[in-house]
Design a protein around this motif. Sequence first.
Motif, short mmCIF file in Angstrom:
data_model
loop_
_atom_site.label_atom_id
_atom_site.label_comp_id
_atom_site.label_asym_id
_atom_site.label_seq_id
_atom_site.Cartn_x
_atom_site.Cartn_y
_atom_site.Cartn_z
N GLY A 61 36.09 0.62 22.00
CA GLY A 61 36.94 -1.03 20.83
C GLY A 61 36.96 -1.49 21.88
O GLY A 61 36.52 -2.38 22.62
N PHE A 62 38.33 -1.65 22.04
CA PHE A 62 39.23 -2.99 22.78
C PHE A 62 39.54 -2.52 23.67
O PHE A 62 40.85 -2.91 24.09
N ILE A 63 39.53 -1.34 23.82
CA ILE A 63 40.22 -0.33 25.66
C ILE A 63 38.86 0.01 26.38
O ILE A 63 38.35 0.83 26.06
N ILE A 64 39.46 -0.19 27.35
CA ILE A 64 38.67 0.12 28.64
C ILE A 64 38.89 0.89 28.93
O ILE A 64 40.49 1.17 29.80
N ASP A 65 38.45 2.34 30.07
CA ASP A 65 39.25 3.41 30.55
C ASP A 65 38.41 3.07 31.53
O ASP A 65 36.83 3.41 31.49
N TYR A 66 39.00 2.84 32.63
CA TYR A 66 38.84 2.58 34.37
C TYR A 66 39.21 3.57 34.86
O TYR A 66 39.92 4.17 36.00
N HIS A 67 37.60 4.98 35.41
CA HIS A 67 38.38 5.44 37.06
C HIS A 67 37.93 5.29 37.84
O HIS A 67 36.51 4.71 38.13
N VAL A 68 38.75 4.94 38.68
CA VAL A 68 38.07 5.09 40.18
C VAL A 68 38.81 5.92 41.24
O VAL A 68 39.98 6.25 41.37
N THR A 69 38.33 5.98 42.71
CA THR A 69 39.14 6.07 43.63
C THR A 69 39.62 5.72 44.77
O THR A 69 38.70 4.61 44.76
N TYR A 70 41.00 5.17 45.22
CA TYR A 70 41.69 4.58 46.11
C TYR A 70 41.52 5.48 47.85
O TYR A 70 42.32 6.43 47.79
#
Length: 156
Positions: A61-70
């Motif tokens: 929908g209007f929610i984006i879940d973004y996963h990243v390693t820093y």
Amino acid sequence: MKKLLTFILFMGLLQSQALAQPDFSNLIEIQPNPAMEGQMVTIGFVVGCRNWTDHSFNVNGFIIDYHVTYHPCVIGVPPPEGFMYLDLEVLPVGNYQLNLNINSGSPPVQYQEIINFGVLPVKSVPVTSNFAYWVLLSLILLIGVLWLQRNRLRSY
């Protein structure tokens, strides 16, 4: 007693540093913000000595879940910084919330940032009234008549 006070002071210092979380707000940006309908939305990460890996995202929908390693900078002379942009998607019109989940450090620590951005509808150029078209056509005809009269006067 002096050793106990030193120990308490040292533990307080360590506790305050352990609770401090890094601020990622200046290391991440959404481009363009706001985006226009039909335009690719990208997410930018500051790189240089920083390294961002394991990118994955899910749009619901209007929610984006973004996963990243820093991976933070190491000690030394860092290379010049710049942004690395990765495409999200062409999104429909609306207001979006990007839930950014950042895994970092050793031992692994998870941070969360929320970034809001929007996608605007494309605005069409309004059609002018018929009156404006008649005025424009009249001016073109008037210029044509004046040009013909001027050429006739030159030929006499």
